[in-house]
Scaffold this motif. Structure first.
Motif, PDB file in Angstrom:
ATOM      1  N   PHE B 135       0.821  -1.217   0.000  1.00 12.88           N
ATOM      2  CA  PHE B 135       0.000   0.000   0.000  1.00 12.88           C
ATOM      3  C   PHE B 135       0.853   1.265   0.000  1.00 12.88           C
ATOM      4  CE2 PHE B 135      -4.515  -1.062   1.655  1.00 12.88           C
ATOM      5  CZ  PHE B 135      -4.612  -2.070   0.726  1.00 12.88           C
ATOM      6  N   SER B 136       0.367   2.281  -0.684  1.00 18.11           N
ATOM      7  CA  SER B 136       1.035   3.583  -0.652  1.00 18.11           C
ATOM      8  C   SER B 136       0.689   4.272   0.670  1.00 18.11           C
ATOM      9  CB  SER B 136       0.550   4.437  -1.816  1.00 18.11           C
ATOM     10  OG  SER B 136      -0.785   4.837  -1.595  1.00 18.11           O
ATOM     11  N   ARG B 137       1.373   5.374   0.929  1.00 22.42           N
ATOM     12  CA  ARG B 137       1.157   6.098   2.178  1.00 22.42           C
ATOM     13  C   ARG B 137      -0.292   6.577   2.303  1.00 22.42           C
ATOM     14  NH1 ARG B 137       2.647  10.127   5.895  1.00 22.42           N
ATOM     15  NH2 ARG B 137       2.652  12.075   4.766  1.00 22.42           N
ATOM     16  N   GLY B 138      -0.807   7.076   1.203  1.00 17.61           N
ATOM     17  CA  GLY B 138      -2.182   7.563   1.210  1.00 17.61           C
ATOM     18  C   GLY B 138      -3.178   6.428   1.419  1.00 17.61           C
ATOM     19  N   MET B 139      -2.883   5.257   0.833  1.00 16.98           N
ATOM     20  CA  MET B 139      -3.774   4.109   1.017  1.00 16.98           C
ATOM     21  C   MET B 139      -3.766   3.662   2.471  1.00 16.98           C
ATOM     22  SD  MET B 139      -2.738   2.068  -2.420  1.00 16.98           S
ATOM     23  CE  MET B 139      -3.820   0.648  -2.379  1.00 16.98           C
ATOM     24  N   ARG B 140      -2.575   3.729   3.080  1.00 16.33           N
ATOM     25  CA  ARG B 140      -2.491   3.365   4.493  1.00 16.33           C
ATOM     26  C   ARG B 140      -3.284   4.332   5.352  1.00 16.33           C
ATOM     27  NH1 ARG B 140       2.859   0.142   5.616  1.00 16.33           N
ATOM     28  NH2 ARG B 140       3.253  -0.500   3.482  1.00 16.33           N
ATOM     29  N   GLN B 141      -3.223   5.603   4.972  1.00 18.87           N
ATOM     30  CA  GLN B 141      -3.971   6.584   5.753  1.00 18.87           C
ATOM     31  C   GLN B 141      -5.479   6.362   5.598  1.00 18.87           C
ATOM     32  OE1 GLN B 141      -2.791  10.687   5.085  1.00 18.87           O
ATOM     33  NE2 GLN B 141      -2.735  10.908   7.294  1.00 18.87           N
ATOM     34  N   ARG B 142      -5.876   6.004   4.395  1.00 16.82           N
ATOM     35  CA  ARG B 142      -7.292   5.699   4.174  1.00 16.82           C
ATOM     36  C   ARG B 142      -7.719   4.510   5.026  1.00 16.82           C
ATOM     37  NH1 ARG B 142      -9.499   7.449  -1.040  1.00 16.82           N
ATOM     38  NH2 ARG B 142      -8.125   9.038  -1.867  1.00 16.82           N
ATOM     39  N   LEU B 143      -6.885   3.467   5.011  1.00 23.49           N
ATOM     40  CA  LEU B 143      -7.213   2.288   5.812  1.00 23.49           C
ATOM     41  C   LEU B 143      -7.229   2.655   7.302  1.00 23.49           C
ATOM     42  CD1 LEU B 143      -7.750  -0.739   5.959  1.00 23.49           C
ATOM     43  CD2 LEU B 143      -5.295  -1.141   5.908  1.00 23.49           C
ATOM     44  N   GLY B 144      -6.304   3.530   7.680  1.00 24.23           N
ATOM     45  CA  GLY B 144      -6.238   3.975   9.074  1.00 24.23           C
ATOM     46  C   GLY B 144      -7.522   4.675   9.492  1.00 24.23           C
ATOM     47  N   ILE B 145      -8.080   5.441   8.591  1.00 26.72           N
ATOM     48  CA  ILE B 145      -9.329   6.136   8.892  1.00 26.72           C
ATOM     49  C   ILE B 145     -10.470   5.121   9.000  1.00 26.72           C
ATOM     50  CG2 ILE B 145     -11.043   7.747   7.961  1.00 26.72           C
ATOM     51  CD1 ILE B 145      -8.546   9.233   6.687  1.00 26.72           C
ATOM     52  N   ALA B 146     -10.482   4.172   8.066  1.00 33.01           N
ATOM     53  CA  ALA B 146     -11.546   3.158   8.084  1.00 33.01           C
ATOM     54  C   ALA B 146     -11.522   2.363   9.389  1.00 33.01           C
ATOM     55  CB  ALA B 146     -11.400   2.228   6.878  1.00 33.01           C
ATOM     56  N   GLN B 147     -10.326   1.926   9.814  1.00 32.49           N
ATOM     57  CA  GLN B 147     -10.268   1.099  11.018  1.00 32.49           C
ATOM     58  C   GLN B 147     -10.649   1.890  12.267  1.00 32.49           C
ATOM     59  OE1 GLN B 147      -7.633   1.076  13.647  1.00 32.49           O
ATOM     60  NE2 GLN B 147      -6.959   3.048  12.830  1.00 32.49           N
ATOM     61  N   ALA B 148     -10.448   3.205  12.233  1.00 29.93           N
ATOM     62  CA  ALA B 148     -10.783   4.013  13.407  1.00 29.93           C
ATOM     63  C   ALA B 148     -12.292   4.156  13.573  1.00 29.93           C
ATOM     64  CB  ALA B 148     -10.131   5.384  13.301  1.00 29.93           C
ATOM     65  N   LEU B 149     -13.036   3.838  12.523  1.00 29.15           N
ATOM     66  CA  LEU B 149     -14.482   4.060  12.566  1.00 29.15           C
ATOM     67  C   LEU B 149     -15.284   2.795  12.833  1.00 29.15           C
ATOM     68  CD1 LEU B 149     -14.817   6.491   9.532  1.00 29.15           C
ATOM     69  CD2 LEU B 149     -15.200   7.026  11.936  1.00 29.15           C
ATOM     70  N   ILE B 150     -14.593   1.655  12.900  1.00 27.09           N
ATOM     71  CA  ILE B 150     -15.329   0.381  12.873  1.00 27.09           C
ATOM     72  C   ILE B 150     -16.304   0.223  14.030  1.00 27.09           C
ATOM     73  CG2 ILE B 150     -13.699  -1.127  14.112  1.00 27.09           C
ATOM     74  CD1 ILE B 150     -14.189  -2.941  11.445  1.00 27.09           C
ATOM     75  N   ASN B 151     -15.962   0.773  15.187  1.00 25.29           N
ATOM     76  CA  ASN B 151     -16.827   0.595  16.365  1.00 25.29           C
ATOM     77  C   ASN B 151     -17.817   1.747  16.552  1.00 25.29           C
ATOM     78  OD1 ASN B 151     -14.623   2.271  16.861  1.00 25.29           O
ATOM     79  ND2 ASN B 151     -14.791   2.020  19.056  1.00 25.29           N
ATOM     80  N   ARG B 152     -18.036   2.522  15.509  1.00 21.83           N
ATOM     81  CA  ARG B 152     -18.877   3.713  15.612  1.00 21.83           C
ATOM     82  C   ARG B 152     -18.516   4.495  16.869  1.00 21.83           C
ATOM     83  NH1 ARG B 152     -22.926   2.747  11.933  1.00 21.83           N
ATOM     84  NH2 ARG B 152     -23.261   0.546  11.499  1.00 21.83           N
ATOM     85  N   PRO B 153     -17.288   5.041  16.885  1.00 19.50           N
ATOM     86  CA  PRO B 153     -16.803   5.663  18.123  1.00 19.50           C
ATOM     87  C   PRO B 153     -17.609   6.886  18.521  1.00 19.50           C
ATOM     88  CG  PRO B 153     -15.339   6.176  16.308  1.00 19.50           C
ATOM     89  CD  PRO B 153     -16.308   5.154  15.795  1.00 19.50           C
TER      90      PRO B 153
END
Ligand SMILES: Nc1ncnc2c1ncn2[C@@H]1O[C@H](COP(=O)(O)OP(=O)(O)OP(=O)(O)O)[C@@H](O)[C@H]1O
Ligand SMILES: [Mg+2]
Lengths: 247, 315
Positions: B135-153
């Motif tokens: 993954f590129s840096r931007g793709m990692r950041q996108r994934l990072g955002i997705a994983q932060a939302l999984i539990n509907r924080p």
């Protein structure tokens, strides 16, 4: 409990996907088959003209296999365990995981259990190979004693695992963790013949394994008890040390 | 009701002070922009609030729970995107998402749905099956955002969420943040991209050397710190224009750029109201051919630069 299950599942998958399980099994298998084969064909490999090679017995082969496990297995264990926590802290994956509802205890315990399982798989594959070829090429080494001895060798590797995990939890540099674990394990092995150490040091565990394999049973139960006590204590120390780290 | 509360939060690394008695209050449902120069203590604050680091002294509460290192009670209701998200690279994006979903004890069906939904949200659905190692840096950041939302924080902590994103990605995340706000999620984000902060944040806090320098709404900051600047461009090099202005009492400073193609004047004024009336007359009377005339929009950047006393921008 739930997070331990999730983490363990993940760690086991890692052992599989990173080929760690395969490599460990292959290495043990190699030594398991190699030791009896080597002893059997030593006369072919070293053509004896001026001197006579001694006649090897099943006991000699098993003794040699067990000391290989103690040495090569210990090195492999250190290599596998030294980065197990340190590299996750260094790369930042530990922070990702531990910012979620996963306790440090589950995080470390899962790693310990997964690596112990990999080593168990290796020990079983190696022992099976060694037993079979010794049986065929030499004599029956005695299944019960042989199994018990190998079990004890595995406990020794699990002890090495918990010791290395402790240092891996403390140092960010995995070479420092592995190096320190190696030095301590070597010192324990070298001092295993001394008084008190002979009775209580985990370093003497392989002596007990040899004794078991030779059919003489365990001489010092204190060694086994001490090792089995130290393993959870080392893990507890790892938990305590890692809990205080900045992630 | 404050959702994030810091009282006297102090953090010292050896001898380096990172946070110095930081007090902070963030109300529920706000998008809070946490700004400050490099090394100001933003990441340190986020790490303490997410239970990854222990403060040297002081206390903090998130959603009513006192922040303790590795507190699972707290961590089950927050989401966190670190400055440099780092993943188990042997996994695929979807596998990582599922792993995170399992940590939060989502049922398998819910987990599948949530993963698909979030991977789509960050536009990674096509790469979802690929190993993160590539993954590129931007793709990692996108994934990072997705994983932060999984539990509907309830509270979402984002450390520079758009630093590696392309313009589409930035627009998407801003839109996502606005939607989360509608769902009463509180977002606490640090950023150096002030244009983004201006677009989404309700409240901005600026921190320097571990202390909060100011806290205000974006509009208020703009009003208070905006430079009153006009830009006038002529078709010809107009050397006579600047002296014309210098004589006027409501002018503060004129910055001139002469080129072969014409001239550009950045004019800073003392009195905006007078300037708005008078300046067009001065321009007309000068007799030069006007190419461009505008009042420069005050930006958050002006406020930032002025507040922190660093070098002034172009005017
Ligand atoms: N683990 C650490 N060890 C020592 N010092 C640290 C550590 N983490 C942060 N610091 C120091 O604390 C201060 C604040 O750092 P922090 O990372 O919070 O800044 P920041 O506001 O996030 O900066 P940036 O905009 O560059 O991301 C800096 O002086 C930094 O050098
Ligand atoms: Mg930072």
């Amino acid at each position: 409990m739930h997070s331990l299950r999730v983490m363990l599942h993940n760690e086991l998958r890692y052992q599989l996907r990173s080929y760690r399980l395969l490599i460990v099994a292959a290495v043990f298998f190699l030594f398991g088959l190699g030791t009896p084969l080597l002893f059997n064909y030593l006369d072919v490999l070293i053509p004896a003209e001026d001197f006579v090679l001694p006649e090897f017995t099943a006991t000699d082969v098993v003794e040699e296999y067990l000391s290989t496990v103690a040495q090569v297995g210990m090195l492999a264990t250190i290599l596998l365990a030294m980065g197990i926590v340190a590299s996750e802290r260094d790369r930042g994956t530990a922070a990702m995981t531990l910012s979620k509802p996963v306790g440090v205890g589950a995080f470390i315990l899962a790693k310990f259990l997964a690596l112990s399982a990999t080593l168990a798989a290796g020990a079983i594959v190696g022992a099976a190979g060694a037993y079979l070829y010794t049986f065929v090429l030499f004599d029956d080494p005695g299944a019960g004693n042989f199994a018990a001895a190998n079990m004890l060798a595995w406990v020794y590797l699990v002890f090495a695992t918990s010791l290395t995990i402790l240092f891996s939890s403390h140092f960010k540099n995995q070479l420092a963790a592995g190096g320190l674990a190696l030095v301590i394990l070597i010192v324990l092995a070298l001092t295993s013949g001394l008084v008190v150490m002979r009775e209580f040091s985990p370093g003497a565990l392989m002596t007990e394994a040899q004794s078991l394999a030779a059919g003489a049973g365990i001489q010092n139960w204190g060694v086994v008890a001490a090792t089995l006590t130290l393993i959870p204590l080392l893990l507890l120390a790892a938990w305590h040390v890692f809990r205080k780290k900045e992630l | 009701m404050p959702v994030i509360l810091c009282r006297n939060l102090t953090k010292v690394f050896g001898k380096t002070p990172a946070l110095d008695k930081l007090d902070l209050t963030v109300d529920e449902g706000t998008i809070y922009g946490f700004l400050g120069p490099n090394g100001a203590g933003k990441t340190t604050t986020l790490k303490i609030l997410t239970g990854l680091s222990q403060p040297t002294s002081g206390q903090a509460w998130v959603d009513g729970i006192e922040v303790q290192p590795n507190s699972r009670h707290l961590q089950s209701r927050i989401g966190y995107l670190p400055e440099e998200p780092s993943f188990y690279t042997w996994m695929s994006a979807r596998e990582y998402m599922k792993f995170v979903g399992r940590i939060f004890n989502l049922s398998p069906g819910e987990n599948d749905r949530r993963c698909d939904q979030l991977l789509e949200l960050v536009n990674l659905e096509e790469a979802a099956g690929r190993r993160i190692a590539g993954f590129s840096r931007g793709m990692r950041q996108r994934l990072g955002i997705a994983q932060a939302l999984i539990n509907r924080p309830k509270v979402l902590f984002l450390d520079e969420p758009s630093s590696a994103l392309d313009p589409f990605g930035r627009a998407e995340i801003l839109e996502t943040l606005n939607r989360l706000k509608a769902e009463a999620t509180t977002v606490f984000l640090s950023s150096h991209i002030l244009a983004d902060v201006e677009r989404v944040c309700d409240i901005v806090g600026i921190i320097d050397q571990g202390r909060l320098v100011i806290e205000a709404s974006v509009d208020e900051l703009r009003r208070r710190f905006a430079r009153s600047v006009f830009v006038v461009e002529f078709e010809e090099t107009a050397p006579a224009f600047a002296p014309l202005l210098d004589a006027l009492p409501w002018i503060e400073r004129v910055h001139t750029e002469m080129g072969t193609e014409g001239a550009r004047f950045s004019i800073r004024v003392k009195d905006m109201v007078t300037a708005k009336q008078e300046l067009p007359r001065v321009v007309a009377a000068s007799g030069f051919t006007l190419r461009r005339y505008e009042t420069e929009m005050p930006t958050l950047e002006d406020a930032f630069l002025q507040l922190l006393g660093r070098k002034d921008s172009n005017a």
